[in-house]
Write an enzyme that holds these catalytic residues in place. Structure first.
Site, short mmCIF file in Angstrom:
data_model
loop_
_atom_site.label_atom_id
_atom_site.label_comp_id
_atom_site.label_asym_id
_atom_site.label_seq_id
_atom_site.Cartn_x
_atom_site.Cartn_y
_atom_site.Cartn_z
N HIS A 38 0.82 -1.22 0.00
CA HIS A 38 0.00 0.00 0.00
C HIS A 38 0.86 1.27 0.00
CE1 HIS A 38 -3.02 2.98 0.86
NE2 HIS A 38 -2.47 3.23 2.03
N GLU A 68 0.34 5.81 12.53
CA GLU A 68 -1.04 5.39 12.79
C GLU A 68 -1.15 3.89 13.08
OE1 GLU A 68 -4.89 5.69 9.98
OE2 GLU A 68 -3.68 7.50 10.11
N ASP A 69 -0.36 3.08 12.38
CA ASP A 69 -0.58 1.63 12.41
C ASP A 69 0.57 0.79 12.95
OD1 ASP A 69 -3.08 2.08 11.32
OD2 ASP A 69 -2.42 1.74 9.26
#
Length: 180
Positions: A38, A68-69
């Site tokens: 991604h 964020e992840d």
């Protein structure tokens, strides 16, 4: 070492950093694609389709989901890749302590006031995700959830307009195919 080699080295370092950080993650598509596809895809859209040549924007695209992840901090990004890249990543990072609906609302609200660099990353991110949704429905997603994602993405993109004609045209074609 020439400036172009320096730029190439830092871009490869950045891609490797993102790959290490996302190494255990998978996309929610039926094939469970490695997550790193991604951010690399978002960076590719920016370079190959949108003509972006700013290394800071490309690095921010590669790193856009790390804070964020993963366990990555903005301070870590700043130390490794500089404050410009860290600032762009900060602009495109959702606050995961907030409920999902609030994060979505804030993306719509903040889109128009984002920097041009952050808008480029957001446009390419939305384009990548919507193209993915056209290929396959993520595991656990209903048809209604997919439809709502397209509608929400349209609202975010409206606040990003005037940034890159090619990306916006590509997104408009997708929205048109889905009657958004």
């Amino acid at each position: 070492m020439s400036d172009s080699l320096d730029s190439l080295e830092i871009l490869v370092k950045c891609a490797n950093f993102a790959a290490v950080k996302h190494s255990s993650q998978r996309r929610k598509d039926p094939a469970k694609t490695p997550y790193i596809n991604h951010p690399i895809g978002v960076a590719f859209i920016l370079t190959a389709e949108a003509g972006v040549r700013d290394p800071s924007v490309i690095m921010a695209a590669l790193l856009h989901d790390t804070v964020e992840d993963t366990d990555t901090t903005l301070e870590e990004i700043k130390k490794e890749f500089g404050s410009t890249v860290a600032d762009i990543v900060a602009e495109v990072t959702d606050d995961k302590s907030l409920p999902s609906e609030e994060r979505k609302r804030l993306q719509i609200v903040h889109a128009p006031t984002s920097s041009r660099e952050a808008k480029l990353v957001k446009l390419a991110d939305k384009l990548y995700n919507l193209r993915d949704l056209e290929k396959a429905t993520p595991e656990g997603w209903s048809e209604e959830r997919v439809k709502q994602y397209f509608i929400w993405s349209f609202k975010v993109v409206e606040g990003l307009r005037g940034t890159n004609r090619h990306l916006e045209t590509e997104l408009d074609e997708i929205f048109s195919r889905h009657n958004v």
